[in-house]
Design an enzyme around this catalytic site. Structure first.
Site, PDB file in Angstrom:
ATOM      1  N   GLU A 297      25.540  18.936 -25.397  1.00  0.00           N
ATOM      2  CA  GLU A 297      25.262  19.393 -24.050  1.00  0.00           C
ATOM      3  C   GLU A 297      24.291  18.567 -23.248  1.00  0.00           C
ATOM      4  O   GLU A 297      24.551  18.228 -22.019  1.00  0.00           O
ATOM      5  CB  GLU A 297      24.455  20.670 -24.089  1.00  0.00           C
TER       6      GLU A 297
ATOM      7  N   GLY B 269      12.246  20.133 -33.831  1.00  0.00           N
ATOM      8  CA  GLY B 269      12.843  20.396 -32.132  1.00  0.00           C
ATOM      9  C   GLY B 269      11.961  21.753 -31.903  1.00  0.00           C
ATOM     10  O   GLY B 269      11.537  21.754 -30.800  1.00  0.00           O
ATOM     11  N   ARG B 270      12.188  22.866 -32.368  1.00  0.00           N
ATOM     12  CA  ARG B 270      11.634  24.192 -32.184  1.00  0.00           C
ATOM     13  C   ARG B 270       9.966  24.060 -32.353  1.00  0.00           C
ATOM     14  O   ARG B 270       9.390  25.167 -31.945  1.00  0.00           O
ATOM     15  CB  ARG B 270      12.372  25.155 -33.179  1.00  0.00           C
TER      16      ARG B 270
ATOM     17  N   HIS C 229      13.061  50.911 -20.651  1.00  0.00           N
ATOM     18  CA  HIS C 229      13.856  51.521 -19.889  1.00  0.00           C
ATOM     19  C   HIS C 229      15.171  51.089 -20.055  1.00  0.00           C
ATOM     20  O   HIS C 229      16.383  51.519 -19.696  1.00  0.00           O
ATOM     21  CB  HIS C 229      13.698  51.550 -18.186  1.00  0.00           C
TER      22      HIS C 229
ATOM     23  N   LYS D 202      29.447  22.752 -34.124  1.00  0.00           N
ATOM     24  CA  LYS D 202      29.623  21.417 -33.095  1.00  0.00           C
ATOM     25  C   LYS D 202      30.825  20.639 -33.840  1.00  0.00           C
ATOM     26  O   LYS D 202      31.357  20.142 -32.819  1.00  0.00           O
ATOM     27  CB  LYS D 202      28.329  20.431 -33.439  1.00  0.00           C
TER      28      LYS D 202
END
Ligand code: F6P
Length: 527
Positions: free
Chosen positions: A212, A266-267, A383, A494
């Site tokens: 990506e 990465g996270r 809500h 992937k």
């Protein structure tokens, strides 16, 4: 049966769940007038109230025994020492170094990693000051004011959610945007009103090979080239990566590359150069405050005994519900407009880390690992799906996150917002059973929650909150005996996407996938 399930600690907790099945949170409060104090903790300006949980001293003692039997204290020590806890990838997880504000070096394999961290931080600081002082120019001489981050997953969710969270601190002259999705609508929508001459791209990718991100980076190159000429990308593209060679091959020069390292997952990378767009937006000193929040939590996590260690308790309480009460999901509900992306960011942190089904001995586990984590900001969430929280058949432990003041405060709005958060936690815990005539209006209560309450949504408070989740995730991974630091589960999709893409682009329309995929591909091709 696995060793974990077979352990005394685990079996004792099964028995305790049975023993306390009929005890309510209300009973626990009635039996212990000091309960709210006992289970509230203060970390600097952040208060964490754990009292509205189905816990008492006996339960906490036994949860701590579970942590002890998993050698959690030793694992915390080993994490901060830099042992290779990411054993499937044979490397340590050292994200705590990115915000280690002590003066001490951290030597690993003869190298001082703190030195490297500080060198990159200094470069980030210079670069962000240059942009903030209107001293960075594009190839046509215009001042750069639009900064677009291209990245996905950890290279997007942290920066974007934190940027949004701290937007009250942002330099209003700068336009900060994010492109993550491979969907061209994302690319087009973000760029359609920007002048390429005033725009730079930060291509954020640990591997510099994520499909990506590379596709969007190539489109950015083309977008620049069309408006400013074929060489314009040299001035307008920057890379943030742990793979500088790949960034070079893409055409980005060394002085445009901000490095981080393979020991940052990465996270867990928001404090690394991946946070550059945040620093550009809020400035160095606010970014430093953000790191301070993390650092304070890291220090607490490292040095506090298990029984008063907040992330340890958060982890254990979550395990108590998930593994022993069979509550399958957990919610994160920040009562803050600016924190609307926080649940998505923490979802990756939790679920990519602990959504694993094989333990450290290579065996398929026979117990639940990560719960599904979800959420939305309050009061909107009330809500949307709180009906289920109050009266549904599924019990969802909730983390409420609230703030006592905000930058653009209006006391009426503020008190309504806070009142709503406290009321929801109260209603969930204690319910209401006085409407005996109408069962539809009964609230059985007994639905647990944690409350995180900070003075304001400051960079420091945000760092503390995210730091607590990171440490909680770590503890759970240790107890479940899984590796919280790899993510092999994202690979198969992937690979298949690559094969299907080839199929879609091939002239011959004979597909050789499963019959469902073949049917869908044929349907797409005929349109
Ligand atoms: O989804 C898998 C993953 O590897 C995440 O762990 C990571 O945050 C994301 O892709 C992006 O990876 P990179 O920063 O290497 O582009």
């Amino acid at each position: 049966m696995s060793q974990l399930i077979d352990s005394n600690a685990w079996q004792n907790l099964i028995n305790l769940q049975d023993k306390y099945q009929k005890t309510s949170i209300k009973d626990l409060f009635d039996n212990d007038p000091d309960r709210a104090n006992r289970y509230s903790f203060q970390l600097d300006d952040l208060m964490i109230d754990l009292s509205k949980n189905l816990i008492n001293q006996e339960i906490v003692d036994n949860l701590i025994k579970l942590a002890e039997s998993a050698n959690l204290s030793q694992s915390i020590e080993s994490f901060f020492k830099g042992d290779k806890l990411n054993y499937t990838e044979n490397r340590p997880a050292l994200h705590f170094l990115l915000r280690d504000l002590s003066q001490s070096p951290f030597i690993l394999d003869g190298l001082d990693l703190k030195l490297k961290v500080n060198q990159v931080l200094d470069r980030m600081k210079d670069f962000s000051q240059k942009i903030n002082q209107s001293e960075l120019f594009g190839c046509s001489g215009k001042v750069i004011k639009n900064i677009v981050n291209i990245g996905i997953g950890g290279s997007d969710l942290g920066p974007e959610s934190v940027y949004l969270a701290l937007s009250d601190y942002a330099n209003p002259r700068l336009v900060i945007r994010f492109i993550s999705n491979i969907d061209y609508d994302n690319f087009y929508t973000v760029l359609k009103d920007l002048d390429p001459a005033e725009t730079i791209f930060l291509i954020s990718s640990k591997t510099f090979s994520t499909d990506e991100t590379i596709a969007n980076a190539l489109s950015a190159k083309a977008w620049l080239s069309q408006a400013l000429g074929p060489d314009s990308f040299k001035d307008h593209l920057f890379a943030i990566t742990a793979n500088p060679d790949q960034a070079h091959q893409f055409g980005i020069s060394t002085d445009h590359i901000f490095e981080f390292w393979d020991w940052v997952g990465g996270r867990y990378s928001v404090c690394s150069a991946i946070g550059l767009i945040i620093m550009i937006s809020i400035g160095w000193s606010n970014f430093h405050e953000f790191l301070t929040g993390f650092y304070q939590v890291d220090q607490h996590f490292k040095t506090t005994p298990l029984v008063t260690n907040v992330p340890v308790l958060l982890a254990l309480i979550s395990i108590w519900y998930h593994n022993f009460w069979n509550y399958r999901t957990e919610a994160i509900i920040p009562y803050s407009y600016h924190l609307s992306l926080l649940p998505a960011y923490l979802q990756q942190a939790v679920m990519e880390s602990n959504g694993k089904n094989v333990n450290k001995n290579g065996q398929v586990v026979d117990y639940l690992t990560s719960p599904v984590v979800w959420g939305q900001s309050g009061t909107n969430a009330q809500h949307a799906f709180f009906q289920l929280y109050h009266q549904g058949t599924e019990i969802v432990p909730v983390d409420f996150i609230g703030f006592m003041s905000s930058t653009y405060d209006d006391s009426k709005h503020r008190s309504k917002l806070l009142a709503n958060m406290l009321a929801q936690a109260q209603a969930l815990a204690f319910g209401r059973t006085d409407q005996v005539t109408d069962m539809n209006r009964q609230f059985f209560g007994n639905r647990p929650s944690n409350i995180f309450l900070a003075k304001s949504l400051s960079p420091k408070a945000l760092g503390q909150i995210i730091g607590l989740y990171e440490a909680k995730i770590f503890c759970q991974g240790i107890i479940w005996q899984i590796n919280s630091f790899d993510q092999y589960g994202v690979e198969l999709g992937k690979v298949l996407a690559g094969q299907i893409e080839n199929g879609l682009n091939a002239s011959n329309h004979h597909f050789d996938f499963d019959s469902s995929t073949n049917l869908l591909l044929n349907y797409i091709q005929k349109k």
